[in-house]
Design a protein around this motif. Structure first.
Motif, mmCIF file in Angstrom:
data_model
loop_
_atom_site.group_PDB
_atom_site.id
_atom_site.type_symbol
_atom_site.label_atom_id
_atom_site.label_comp_id
_atom_site.label_asym_id
_atom_site.label_seq_id
_atom_site.Cartn_x
_atom_site.Cartn_y
_atom_site.Cartn_z
ATOM 1 N N LEU A 1 1.083 -1.411 -0.126
ATOM 2 C CA LEU A 1 -0.018 0.010 -0.066
ATOM 3 C C LEU A 1 0.959 1.059 0.037
ATOM 4 N N LYS A 2 1.822 1.131 0.322
ATOM 5 C CA LYS A 2 2.933 2.625 0.345
ATOM 6 C C LYS A 2 3.106 2.826 -1.209
ATOM 7 N N GLY A 3 3.361 2.477 -1.970
ATOM 8 C CA GLY A 3 4.176 3.014 -2.906
ATOM 9 C C GLY A 3 2.822 3.371 -4.215
ATOM 10 N N GLU A 4 1.535 2.715 -3.881
ATOM 11 C CA GLU A 4 0.856 3.053 -5.033
ATOM 12 C C GLU A 4 -0.291 4.022 -4.441
ATOM 13 N N ASP A 5 -0.585 4.659 -5.699
ATOM 14 C CA ASP A 5 -1.660 6.271 -5.151
ATOM 15 C C ASP A 5 -2.764 5.590 -5.294
ATOM 16 N N LEU A 6 -3.738 5.489 -4.080
ATOM 17 C CA LEU A 6 -5.158 4.736 -4.705
ATOM 18 C C LEU A 6 -5.919 6.700 -4.681
ATOM 19 N N ASP A 7 -5.338 7.350 -4.087
ATOM 20 C CA ASP A 7 -6.557 8.485 -4.387
ATOM 21 C C ASP A 7 -7.071 9.125 -5.361
#
Length: 680
Positions: A241-247
Motif C-alpha cells: 500500500l505504501k508505493g501506490e497512489d490509491l487516491d
C-alpha cells in the motif's frame, strides 16, 4: 459512476448443454471424487449460466443507460433501470471472481497488486459498493464515498479494528476513496472480506443511512455477491500500500479480459472448470475438517462434564471425611480435657492431704516440744531435791502413762502417713503410665507424619513424571502436525505439477489419505492419553491437597502434644517437690522416733534401775572389792548402782543430764553401741 458495456455475439457464448456434457465426461474419469465434486458441479453450472446471462443482457441492452433528467423519467422506469444495473453489476462480479480464481490457480495462488484480474476485481467491487450511495452535503461540498459504510465494520466486528487503525495511520491517503480502497486490500489479505461484508448486510438498518432503498447492497444481489466472495479465501494476496497512489486511480472496467476468455479454446475452458472444481474440493475438505473439529470439541465438552460430576462427588466425600475428622478431633479434645481435670483434681486432693498432714505434724511436734520442756524441768527439780524422789517418781509414773498414750497416738499417725505415702506413690505410677501412653501416641503420630510426607514426595515424583510425559506427547503432536503439513504441501505440489497424470495422482492421494487417517487416529489416541493424564494430574493434585490438610491437622496435634508435654513436665516438677517434702517429713519422723526411743530408754532406766543408798553397798558391784577410805563409793548415773573409782571412771552425756557424768564400764559400752547403731 456508470459505465457502458460492449456488444458481443451470441455465437461466442458457450451453451449449457455442451458444458454439461463436458462435465459428465470429467466425472466419469474422476469417480473417486464424485461425492466431493457434486456441489462443485452445481457451482460451475451457476457460474456458466450467469456468464451467459451477463453477455445476453449486454447484447440486448447494448449499454447501461445514461443519467436521465428528472423531468422526463417516471418511477417505473427508474426502478427498471436500477434492476438492470444491479443485474449487470452482479454478472460482472461473477465473471471477475471466476477469472481471478482461474488465473490465481494457474499462477500458484499468490497474487501481487500489479496482477490485472485482481485490479479489475477491485474496480468491479468498487462499482458495486458505489451503487445507490447517498450524496452527503458538507460545508466543503457534496461527498459520495463508500468508505463511510466500511467504517461501520469496526463497530460491529471488533476484529476489523486493526484494519481501520492501519488505514487511518497511512499518511499517503488523503481522500475517503483511497482509504476505502486500502481497506478492501487489507481485508482481502486477511481473507475476511466476505465476513466483513456479511456483517454489514446483517445490519441493513445501519446501511440505510448511506444507501438508497434500490441500491445493490440493500437488495438480494448483495447477499449473492458476499456468497461469491467466500471463494476468494483460497487465494493468497501480497499487496503493498505504501508505493501506490490509491487516491488518484480511475476505476474503469476492462472488458478485454472477459472477451479473450470467451474466445479461448474448449481445452482452456475445461482447465478453468477443473480449477474451479479443485477449489470447491479444497473448500469441502476444509468444511469436513471443521466438522471433525466440532465433533471433537463436543466430545471434549462431554468428558469435561463427566469429570466435573466426578469431582463434585469427590468433593462431597472429602467434606464428609473432613466432618468425621473434626468429630474425632473434638472427641480427642474432650478426652484430653477429662484427663486434665482428673489430674488437677488428684493434685488438689494430694495438696490438701499434705496440708492436713503438715498441720497434724506441726501440732504433734509442738506437743513433743512441750513434753520435752516439762521433762527437762522435772529432771532439774530432781537434781535439786533428791529427798522428794518418791513423790516425783509417782508423778513420773503418771507422766509415763500419758507418754505411752501419746506414743500410741504417734504410732497411729505414722501408720496413717505411711498409707498416704503408698497412695501418693500409686498416683505417681498412674501419672507415669498416662505419660507413657501419651509418648507412644506422639511417636505413632510422628510415624504417620513421616509416612504421609513420603507419600507426598512420591506423588510429587509421579506428577513430575506425568508432566514429562505430557511434554513428550506435545512434542509428538507437533511432529505429527509438521508431518501432516509436509504431506499437504506435497499433495498441492503434485496436483499443480502433474495435473494431466490423474492415475498416478489418484494413487498418491489415496496413500496420503491413508497417512492422514493414520495420523488422525494417532492424534486422537494421543489426545485421549493427554486427557487421561490431565485427569490423573487433577486427581493427584486433589490427593496432595488432602494430604496437606492432614499435615496441617497433624501440626495442630503436634502443638497439642507439646502443650501436654509441658503440662506433664510441670506435673513432674510438682510431684518431685511433693516427694522432696515427703522425704523431709520422713526425716523428721525418723528423728522424732529416735527421740521417742531415748525417752523410752530414760523411762526404762527410771523403771528398772533404782538409786542405791550408800549404807546398802559395802562392795563394788563389778570388781567386788570392799570400800574403804582409800577406795571410795561412786554412783553410776545410768543404772544407779555403786562402783569404785576404777570401775566408774568413764563419763558420757545422758538425756537426763545436759553435761557428761560418771558412768560404769558396762553402761558405757552399752551406750556407745546404741549411739553407733543410731548414727548408722
Amino acid at each position: 459512476i456508470k459505465e457502458d458495456f460492449e456488444i458481443i455475439d451470441k455465437k461466442q457464448i458457450p451453451s449449457t448443454t455442451e458444458l454439461k456434457n463436458e462435465e459428465k465426461e470429467k466425472t466419469e474419469e474422476a469417480r473417486w471424487s464424485a461425492p466431493i465434486l457434486s456441489l462443485a458441479k452445481k457451482a460451475s453450472e451457476n457460474l456458466a449460466l450467469s456468464y451467459g446471462n451477463a453477455l445476453k443482457s449486454s447484447s440486448l441492452v447494448g449499454f447501461i443507460s445514461k443519467p436521465v433528467s428528472n423531468d422526463s423519467t417516471a418511477k417505473t422506469s427508474a426502478r427498471y433501470h436500477a434492476m438492470e444495473e444491479r443485474a449487470n453489476l452482479m454478472n460482472m462480479m461473477k465473471l471477475s471472481i471466476k477469472i481471478l480464481i482461474q488465473s490465481a490457480l494457474s499462477l500458484g495462488r499468490t497474487l501481487d497488486s500489479d496482477f490485472p484480474p485482481l485490479q479489475q476485481f477491485f474496480v468491479v467491487l468498487e462499482h458495486c459498493l458505489k451503487h445507490g450511495l447517498k450524496v452527503k452535503k458538507t460545508f466543503i461540498g457534496q461527498n459520495k464515498s463508500f468508505f463511510g459504510p466500511l467504517e461501520l465494520v469496526e463497530k460491529l466486528c471488533p476484529e476489523a479494528s486493526d484494519i481501520a487503525t492501519s488505514v487511518k495511520n497511512l499518511p499517503e491517503l488523503k481522500t475517503a476513496v483511497g482509504r476505502g480502497r486500502a481497506w478492501l486490500y487489507l481485508a482481502l489479505m486477511q481473507k475476511k472480506l466476505a465476513d466483513y461484508l456479511k456483517v454489514l448486510l446483517d445490519h441493513k438498518h445501519l446501511l440505510s443511512e448511506f444507501y438508497e432503498p434500490d441500491a445493490l447492497m440493500m437488495e438480494e444481489e448483495g447477499a449473492v455477491i458476499v456468497g461469491l466472495l467466500v471463494g476468494l479465501n483460497v487465494i493468497d494476496a501480497n499487496l503493498c500500500l505504501k508505493g501506490e497512489d490509491l487516491d488518484s486511480q480511475v476505476g474503469v472496467i476492462d472488458f478485454s479480459l472477459y472477451l479473450k476468455e470467451t474466445q479461448d479454446s474448449d481445452g482452456q475452458q475445461d482447465g478453468g472448470i477443473t480449477a474451479v472444481l479443485d477449489q470447491k474440493h479444497y473448500v469441502e475438505e476444509l468444511n469436513r475438517h471443521l466438522s471433525c473439529t466440532v465433533a471433537d470439541l463436543q466430545n471434549k465438552i462431554d468428558c469435561l462434564e463427566k469429570t466435573n460430576s466426578k469431582l463434585q462427588e469427590e468433593l462431597a466425600a472429602a467434606t464428609d471425611r473432613i466432618g468425621s475428622l473434626q468429630e474425632e478431633q473434638q472427641q480427642l479434645k474432650q478426652q484430653n480435657d477429662l484427663i486434665r481435670e482428673r489430674s488437677e483434681k488428684s493434685v488438689e486432693v494430694t495438696k490438701e492431704d499434705t496440708k492436713v498432714e503438715l498441720d497434724t505434724y506441726k501440732q504433734s511436734r509442738q506437743g513433743l516440744d512441750e513434753m520435752y520442756s516439762d521433762v527437762w524441768k522435772q529432771l532439774k527439780e530432781e537434781k535439786k531435791i533428791r529427798l522428794e524422789l518418791e513423790k516425783e517418781l509417782e508423778l513420773q509414773i503418771g507422766m509415763k502413762t500419758e507418754m505411752e498414750i501419746a506414743m500410741k497416738l504417734l504410732e497411729k499417725d505414722t501408720h496413717e502417713k505411711q498409707d498416704t505415702l503408698v497412695a501418693l506413690r500409686q498416683q505417681l505410677e498412674e501419672v507415669k503410665a498416662i505419660n507413657l501412653q501419651m509418648f507412644h501416641k506422639s511417636q505413632n503420630a510422628e510415624c504417620s507424619l513421616q509416612q504421609k510426607t513420603e507419600a507426598i514426595s512420591s506423588f510429587e515424583g509421579k506428577a513430575n513424571e506425568m508432566m514429562s510425559s505430557m511434554k513428550q506427547m506435545e512434542e509428538r503432536l507437533q511432529h505429527a502436525e509438521k508431518a501432516r503439513q509436509a504431506a499437504e504441501e506435497r499433495c498441492n505440489k503434485m496436483k499443480q505439477e502433474l495435473a494431466g497424470r490423474l492415475d498416478t495422482c489418484r494413487q498418491q492421494i489415496s496413500q496420503l489419505d491413508s497417512k492422514c487417517s493414520t495420523l488422525e487416529k494417532e492424534l486422537k489416541c494421543e489426545k485421549e492419553q493427554r486427557q487421561t493424564l490431565q485427569r490423573e494430574l487433577h486427581q493427584e493434585k486433589d490427593a496432595t491437597a488432602l494430604l496437606k490438610t492432614e499435615l496441617q491437622q497433624m501440626e495442630g496435634l503436634k502443638k497439642e502434644l507439646r502443650k501436654l508435654q509441658d503440662e506433664k513436665q510441670q506435673l513432674e516438677k510438682v510431684c518431685e517437690e511433693q516427694e522432696q517434702a515427703l522425704q523431709e517429713m520422713g526425716l523428721h519422723l525418723s528423728q522424732s522416733k529416735l527421740k521417742m526411743e531415748d525417752i523410752k530408754e530414760v523411762n526404762k532406766a527410771l523403771k528398772g534401775h533404782t538409786w542405791l543408798k550408800d549404807d546398802e553397798a559395802t562392795h563394788c558391784k563389778q570388781c567386788e572389792k570392799e570400800f574403804s577410805i582409800s577406795r571410795r563409793k561412786h554412783h553410776c548415773r545410768n543404772c544407779g548402782d555403786i562402783f569404785c573409782n576404777t570401775c566408774s571412771s568413764n563419763e558420757l552425756a545422758l538425756p537426763s543430764y545436759p553435761k557428761p557424768v560418771r558412768v560404769c564400764d558396762t553402761c558405757h559400752t552399752l551406750l556407745l553401741q546404741r549411739c553407733s547403731s543410731n548414727s548408722s
